[in-house]
Design an enzyme around this catalytic site. Sequence first.
Site, mmCIF file in Angstrom:
data_model
loop_
_atom_site.group_PDB
_atom_site.id
_atom_site.type_symbol
_atom_site.label_atom_id
_atom_site.label_comp_id
_atom_site.label_asym_id
_atom_site.label_seq_id
_atom_site.Cartn_x
_atom_site.Cartn_y
_atom_site.Cartn_z
ATOM 1 N N HIS A 1 0.823 -1.204 0.000
ATOM 2 C CA HIS A 1 0.000 0.000 0.000
ATOM 3 C C HIS A 1 0.860 1.257 0.000
ATOM 4 O O HIS A 1 2.058 1.225 0.274
ATOM 5 C CB HIS A 1 -0.943 0.032 1.205
ATOM 6 N N ASP B 1 0.543 4.884 1.975
ATOM 7 C CA ASP B 1 -0.153 5.284 3.201
ATOM 8 C C ASP B 1 -1.339 6.213 2.938
ATOM 9 O O ASP B 1 -1.215 7.235 2.247
ATOM 10 C CB ASP B 1 0.813 5.970 4.170
ATOM 11 N N ARG C 1 5.572 5.269 14.426
ATOM 12 C CA ARG C 1 5.433 5.846 13.089
ATOM 13 C C ARG C 1 5.065 7.314 13.176
ATOM 14 O O ARG C 1 4.227 7.700 13.993
ATOM 15 C CB ARG C 1 4.360 5.106 12.278
#
Length: 280
Positions: free
Chosen positions: A102, A104, A271
């Site tokens: 993916h 983000d 993150r």
Amino acid sequence: MSDQSNSVEIRPISGAIGAEIHGVDLRELDDRTAAAIRRAWLDHLVIFFRDQNLTPAQLVAFARRIGEPIEYPFLKGLDGFPEITPVVKLENERINFGGIWHSDTAYLDCPPMGSMLFAREVPAAGGDTIFANMYLAYETLSAGMRRLLDRLVAVNSSAKADVTKTREDRLRDGARADARREYTAEHPVVRTHPETGRKALYVNRGHTVRFAGMSEAESAPLLDFLFAHQTRPEFTCRFRWAVGSLALWDNRCAQHNPINDYHGFRRVMHRVTLAGDKPE
């Protein structure tokens, strides 16, 4: 503050994407070194640092050297640091967060420019992340296919079944109260990078559901081809994590996939997401 820019060493880790940056302490960056790091990031799409010792405040401070940290729409951040999203898989869990190819949050009107991930706890083996170069994914298509894709718009959704499954464990204990049930956004299938001017393929298996003006069934054959094409081995690199490792990737031209091969072990990452603009 010392000048580290002369000691920065950039080591590519594959022919297509990715480089490790050595000779840098991210807690003590001068402007020249920060600029050199940003140039390497644009050149290599994802860059990696080893043996960093960063507090949450220092992680956010480094993120601000690259862009503007923002909050993730579904999960609460750390106490006192809402921009830092814990990315956790516990020993008893079978599904990993974001465990599919993916880009983000492509379901947002303005998807993030980039993301960084910092390793706090990692298994002895497993839990690597693969990255893929979307410039090459576009440039290696035939001229006829590129002309077709240049005209198309993709519909992206946060509710695509395969990717929602990767959030379930974390949503049970860390969901944001203000998160919407579904986010959707339309973006060009081929976007032009605002800083490099290069074109990149901008559909992904995690979020793209169909082409605008077409049904899911009509879109599926071409999307399935693109999903397989864009993650061909020759477009990728693989990074093995250690405590203190940090990855910074360009969400506008790279995809990633965290490998779920460490059942029974704990993995804890932090993150930070960097604000972006509307794809064009």
